[in-house]
Design a protein around this motif. Structure first.
Motif, PDB file in Angstrom:
ATOM      1  N   ARG A  57       0.805  -1.222   0.000  1.00  0.00           N
ATOM      2  CA  ARG A  57       0.000   0.000   0.000  1.00  0.00           C
ATOM      3  C   ARG A  57       0.836   1.270   0.000  1.00  0.00           C
ATOM      4  O   ARG A  57       0.300   2.368  -0.026  1.00  0.00           O
ATOM      5  CB  ARG A  57      -0.887  -0.001   1.242  1.00  0.00           C
ATOM      6  N   HIS A 105      -4.388  -1.584  -0.068  1.00  0.00           N
ATOM      7  CA  HIS A 105      -4.501  -2.094   1.297  1.00  0.00           C
ATOM      8  C   HIS A 105      -5.114  -3.480   1.223  1.00  0.00           C
ATOM      9  O   HIS A 105      -5.985  -3.739   0.388  1.00  0.00           O
ATOM     10  CB  HIS A 105      -5.383  -1.152   2.113  1.00  0.00           C
ATOM     11  N   GLN A 268      -3.914   5.702   7.763  1.00  0.00           N
ATOM     12  CA  GLN A 268      -4.529   5.360   6.481  1.00  0.00           C
ATOM     13  C   GLN A 268      -6.043   5.455   6.608  1.00  0.00           C
ATOM     14  O   GLN A 268      -6.626   4.961   7.565  1.00  0.00           O
ATOM     15  CB  GLN A 268      -4.139   3.941   6.082  1.00  0.00           C
TER      16      GLN A 268
END
Length: 333
Positions: A57, A105, A268
């Motif tokens: 990610r 992700h 995130q």
């Protein structure tokens, strides 16, 4: 394909021609191509694995280069996602490598879709947090796919394989070396990374070629002190384990829209309502932004914000998930 490339490996009695063919026919998925995953992906490429699937990610930063030996300063200058940079460098090493990469992700459903679509033979851990390892563990045990754990901090390393007939990672977590430090707070040396990955990839080879060995050992040590140990974990299965005993796989129920990244002062954000176009409009409104082929970068109240093509956002400069949600609300309503 020129089999001469693998001649020295074929000469090794525990691999041979049959073992080499098994490697060429194998598919390995690596979750995370930072320090661990960048090294393991290169080793697997060179030893002749048939197909690699890489998920990461993040993007390459200058502080990565000390230990993430697959990447270069140009990758940093180009702010290239690690998965993309890995793809390019691995194809330079071996043109015939079948490789698929995902700048994303990972969650249980996404990981499950990959192992089912590609008939994955093995999963390697290249992550830096317990939550993702538990996720790998649940998907692996649900689909009876072996996986091999590795981790490093300072000069220490640990590695362990998990198969359908062994206690799982959730079972042995209480006996893992206890350490709340991270690479960003305590540092890490490159030899520890390479030691952990050397053990991890050797185990991967043994699993893929069908070599008989005692799989239920955790190997750990400290290169600086020269201490190295191995412990068996055959008999520590937790009778209440939700993964390998009750088969409930709790990671499938986890849905973290906001997640603080390990040791990074970065949160995130994953929100389906934040599209790339919406982020681009917001960045233009704020006036100072950069757009790369992979993401948009802009600043808001001194926070550095990176938004990827799928709307996934990294907010640098904080580690509080509630503060990150506040910033998202201020930016996007």
């Amino acid at each position: 394909m020129n089999i001469e490339r693998y001649s020295r490996q074929i000469l090794y009695k525990n691999i041979g021609e049959d073992g080499q063919q098994k490697l060429l026919d194998s598919t390995v998925l690596i979750v995370g191509v930072g320090a661990l995953g960048s090294v393991s992906s290169e080793m697997l490429t060179r030893l002749g694995i048939g197909k690699l699937i890489l998920i990461d990610r993040d993007y390459v930063e200058l502080s990565n280069l000390q230990r993430q030996t697959l990447y270069t300063e140009k990758d940093v200058d180009d702010q290239k996602p690690k998965a993309i940079a890995a793809y390019e460098h691995l194809k330079e090493i071996r043109e015939d490598l079948d490789i698929e990469v995902h700048v994303n992700h990972v969650d249980a459903l996404f990981l499950e879709s990959l192992v089912k679509e590609h008939d994955v033979d093995l999963i390697l851990d290249g992550t830096d947090n317990f939550e993702t390892r538990l996720l790998i563990n649940d998907v692996s045990y649900k689909h009876e796919i072996p996986w091999v754990h590795a981790a490093v901090i300072e000069s220490s390393y640990v590695s362990a394989p998990f198969t359908k007939d062994s206690p799982c990672y959730r079972c042995i977590m209480p006996v893992l070396p206890s350490n709340t430090l991270t690479c960003d707070t305590a540092g890490v040396i490159s030899p520890a990374v390479h030691t952990a990955v050397s053990i991890q990839v050797t185990t991967a080879i043994q699993l893929l070629v069908g070599e008989s060995f005692n799989k239920h050992y955790m190997t750990f040590g400290d290169l600086w002190s020269g201490e190295h140990s191995r412990i068996a974990f055959d008999n520590i299965k937790n009778k209440d384990c939700e993964t390998c005993v009750h088969e409930n796989y709790p990671s499938y129920n986890d849905n973290h829209q906001a997640l603080s990244l390990c040791g990074r002062d970065t949160v995130q954000i994953y929100d389906d309502n934040i599209t790339y176009d919406l982020a681009l409009q917001t960045a233009k409104r704020l006036g100072d932004f950069k757009e790369t082929p992979y993401f948009i970068e802009f600043y808001y109240d001194d926070y550095r914000i990176v938004v990827f093509k799928n709307g996934r956002m990294l907010i640098h400069g904080l580690n509080k998930e509630d503060k990150a949600r506040t910033i998202v609300a201020q930016l996007f309503g």
